[in-house]
Write an enzyme that holds these catalytic residues in place. Sequence first.
Site, mmCIF file in Angstrom:
data_model
loop_
_atom_site.group_PDB
_atom_site.id
_atom_site.type_symbol
_atom_site.label_atom_id
_atom_site.label_comp_id
_atom_site.label_asym_id
_atom_site.label_seq_id
_atom_site.Cartn_x
_atom_site.Cartn_y
_atom_site.Cartn_z
ATOM 1 N N GLU A 56 58.211 26.062 15.061
ATOM 2 C CA GLU A 56 57.800 27.364 15.606
ATOM 3 C C GLU A 56 58.895 28.421 15.500
ATOM 4 O O GLU A 56 58.591 29.611 15.514
ATOM 5 C CB GLU A 56 57.323 27.191 17.057
ATOM 6 C CG GLU A 56 56.007 26.408 17.118
ATOM 7 C CD GLU A 56 55.567 26.004 18.514
ATOM 8 O OE1 GLU A 56 54.359 25.837 18.722
ATOM 9 O OE2 GLU A 56 56.430 25.819 19.406
ATOM 10 N N ASP B 59 44.320 23.593 16.296
ATOM 11 C CA ASP B 59 43.319 22.525 16.466
ATOM 12 C C ASP B 59 42.335 22.951 17.555
ATOM 13 O O ASP B 59 42.529 23.975 18.187
ATOM 14 C CB ASP B 59 44.012 21.209 16.865
ATOM 15 C CG ASP B 59 44.793 21.344 18.160
ATOM 16 O OD1 ASP B 59 45.994 21.657 18.103
ATOM 17 O OD2 ASP B 59 44.190 21.208 19.246
ATOM 18 N N GLY C 186 45.771 24.831 21.087
ATOM 19 C CA GLY C 186 44.449 24.246 20.856
ATOM 20 C C GLY C 186 43.392 25.225 21.352
ATOM 21 O O GLY C 186 43.553 25.837 22.405
ATOM 22 N N MET D 31 51.280 23.847 25.941
ATOM 23 C CA MET D 31 52.108 23.056 26.843
ATOM 24 C C MET D 31 53.342 23.777 27.393
ATOM 25 O O MET D 31 54.190 23.129 28.010
ATOM 26 C CB MET D 31 52.519 21.743 26.138
ATOM 27 C CG MET D 31 51.309 20.928 25.687
ATOM 28 S SD MET D 31 51.719 19.397 24.817
ATOM 29 C CE MET D 31 52.399 18.409 26.136
ATOM 30 N N GLU D 32 53.449 25.088 27.164
ATOM 31 C CA GLU D 32 54.664 25.792 27.616
ATOM 32 C C GLU D 32 54.448 27.186 28.213
ATOM 33 O O GLU D 32 55.297 27.660 28.983
ATOM 34 C CB GLU D 32 55.674 25.960 26.455
ATOM 35 C CG GLU D 32 56.189 24.671 25.855
ATOM 36 C CD GLU D 32 55.246 24.064 24.835
ATOM 37 O OE1 GLU D 32 54.373 24.803 24.303
ATOM 38 O OE2 GLU D 32 55.359 22.851 24.558
HETATM 39 N N1 ADE Z 1 49.186 22.811 21.279
HETATM 40 C C1 ADE Z 1 48.438 22.850 20.161
HETATM 41 N N2 ADE Z 1 47.350 22.080 20.273
HETATM 42 C C2 ADE Z 1 47.405 21.515 21.497
HETATM 43 C C3 ADE Z 1 46.573 20.609 22.190
HETATM 44 N N3 ADE Z 1 45.458 20.129 21.644
HETATM 45 N N4 ADE Z 1 46.947 20.234 23.439
HETATM 46 C C4 ADE Z 1 48.080 20.733 23.986
HETATM 47 N N5 ADE Z 1 48.895 21.578 23.380
HETATM 48 C C5 ADE Z 1 48.568 21.982 22.142
#
Ligand code: ADE
Length: 232
Positions: A12, A196, A78, A172-173
């Site tokens: 990143e 995703d 995601g 996640m951040e």
């Molecule tokens: N970052 C990118 N895709 C993610 C996912 N599926 N879960 C958590 N963090 C992500």
Amino acid sequence: MIVGVMGAMPEEIEPILDKLDNVKRHEVADNIYYTALYGSLDLVIAYSKIGKVFSALTAATMIERFGVRKMLFSGVAGAINPELRIGDLIAATKLCQHDLEITAFGHPYGYVPEGKVFVEADARMLEIAASAAHKTGIKLKRGVIATGDQFVADTRRKEWIGETFGADALEMEGASVAVVCDAWDVPFFVLRAISDAADMDAGFDFDTFLKSSAKKSADFLFAILDELDQAK
Ligand code: ADE
């Protein structure tokens, strides 16, 4: 102005560092921070490592040790909202922690006493990003981002997060960086490109699209930096 530029993973921030000259390296509290000049902006760049704890540590270190007064986060997410496709860019209007839970005491999901469920991103930074998107012809969506210490690869969990928090994307951040910046009164902006759909294919899609989506986010971050540089 001293501007923090964070990611969570090497992928990143590498496309950001690649575009900068005379980058200096600093080791602080078990992490590496890079400083460089971009136009009139003093940048402090780092990847935190994955998750809320590491990202909070990095954000706090950037503010306390490096004097960061604006924080930008660039990375991947995601999708929850089905309108979001791989590679789409989303700017967080507000962020929450989907895995913070003391509902046994009658509190809503994502809330602990003296905290708040949602931390709002800086309105001015969102305007600057919209202007950068307009000028570059890049499509930038806005939405709620939910953060938690789990990689979500489960349609039911993703739908629960979407329904409970009205979230459009998850990662996640972002919310932990938001909490730190909010506490220090540092305006922040979280930018993510979709890698995703947080479903059963998420692990495979993440591995496939991490690099390309991270680069899309990093490239647009430079359009924001250009705008920020001119705005000051
Ligand atoms: N970052 C990118 N895709 C993610 C996912 N599926 N879960 C958590 N963090 C992500």
